[in-house]
Write a protein that holds these residues in place. Structure first.
Motif, mmCIF file in Angstrom:
data_model
loop_
_atom_site.group_PDB
_atom_site.id
_atom_site.type_symbol
_atom_site.label_atom_id
_atom_site.label_comp_id
_atom_site.label_asym_id
_atom_site.label_seq_id
_atom_site.Cartn_x
_atom_site.Cartn_y
_atom_site.Cartn_z
ATOM 1 N N HIS A 39 24.330 80.292 -106.724
ATOM 2 C CA HIS A 39 24.719 79.131 -105.924
ATOM 3 C C HIS A 39 23.535 78.664 -105.066
ATOM 4 O O HIS A 39 23.239 77.464 -104.988
ATOM 5 C CB HIS A 39 25.922 79.477 -105.042
ATOM 6 N N LYS A 40 22.818 79.610 -104.463
ATOM 7 C CA LYS A 40 21.657 79.288 -103.619
ATOM 8 C C LYS A 40 20.556 78.623 -104.448
ATOM 9 O O LYS A 40 19.998 77.592 -104.055
ATOM 10 C CB LYS A 40 21.141 80.569 -102.962
ATOM 11 N N THR A 94 20.848 77.102 -107.328
ATOM 12 C CA THR A 94 21.329 75.808 -107.817
ATOM 13 C C THR A 94 21.177 74.751 -106.723
ATOM 14 O O THR A 94 20.749 73.614 -106.989
ATOM 15 C CB THR A 94 22.799 75.909 -108.266
ATOM 16 N N LYS A 95 21.517 75.116 -105.505
ATOM 17 C CA LYS A 95 21.382 74.195 -104.384
ATOM 18 C C LYS A 95 19.912 73.827 -104.168
ATOM 19 O O LYS A 95 19.576 72.651 -103.964
ATOM 20 C CB LYS A 95 21.971 74.831 -103.119
ATOM 21 N N GLU A 96 19.010 74.825 -104.234
ATOM 22 C CA GLU A 96 17.579 74.570 -104.093
ATOM 23 C C GLU A 96 17.072 73.681 -105.227
ATOM 24 O O GLU A 96 16.263 72.762 -104.998
ATOM 25 C CB GLU A 96 16.807 75.889 -104.065
ATOM 26 N N ARG A 97 17.540 73.920 -106.449
ATOM 27 C CA ARG A 97 17.140 73.096 -107.600
ATOM 28 C C ARG A 97 17.556 71.653 -107.390
ATOM 29 O O ARG A 97 16.782 70.714 -107.614
ATOM 30 C CB ARG A 97 17.771 73.648 -108.887
ATOM 31 N N ASP A 98 18.805 71.462 -106.936
ATOM 32 C CA ASP A 98 19.296 70.105 -106.715
ATOM 33 C C ASP A 98 18.460 69.392 -105.646
ATOM 34 O O ASP A 98 18.137 68.206 -105.777
ATOM 35 C CB ASP A 98 20.770 70.123 -106.320
ATOM 36 N N GLN A 99 18.088 70.136 -104.593
ATOM 37 C CA GLN A 99 17.251 69.537 -103.547
ATOM 38 C C GLN A 99 15.876 69.169 -104.097
ATOM 39 O O GLN A 99 15.339 68.097 -103.803
ATOM 40 C CB GLN A 99 17.105 70.508 -102.363
#
Length: 125
Positions: A92-93, A95-100
């Motif tokens: 989840h972490k 994925t969030k960093e990738r999206d950012q």
């Protein structure tokens, strides 16, 4: 006269006497069990297993070993579930960093495009 006896897996009260599991219980006659009582005892408690010296102890050991194996498997399962939960949090972490990073990359690409457009229009003058 010989009296027939049987052994049972349960304490048997016969007349005014009590017989512990595995002790010979008289059959028939005035003081012994009737055929119907024997059938009932066998139906409810099974045939005489012979006690610990004939395998009951082995079964207890097997059950204890199986229980220990089951406990070990449960402990391993709990550990794996914890690790899976940690991995899910990490995913989840990331994925969030990738999206950012994708959003940042788009902003940078738009900025580069606008700077290139400005440089072209400035060079054309």
């Amino acid at each position: 006269m010989s009296t027939k006896t049987e052994k049972f897996n349960v304490t048997v009260k016969c007349g005014n006497k009590t017989y512990a599991p595995g002790k010979p219980v008289p059959l028939g006659g005035k003081t012994g069990l009737s055929d119907e009582e024997v059938i009932s005892l066998r139906a409810n408690f099974g045939d005489w297993t012979g006690g610990p010296e004939s395998g009951a102890q082995t079964q207890s050991s097997e059950i204890a070993n199986l229980q220990a194996t089951l406990d070990t498997i449960r402990d391993e399962r709990d550990m794996l579930l914890d690790r899976a939960s940690e991995a899910e949090q990490d995913l989840h972490k990331v994925t969030k960093e990738r999206d950012q990073l994708l959003d940042d990359n788009k902003v940078l690409a738009d900025r580069v495009a606008s700077l290139e457009a400005a440089a072209k229009s400035g060079a054309g003058k």
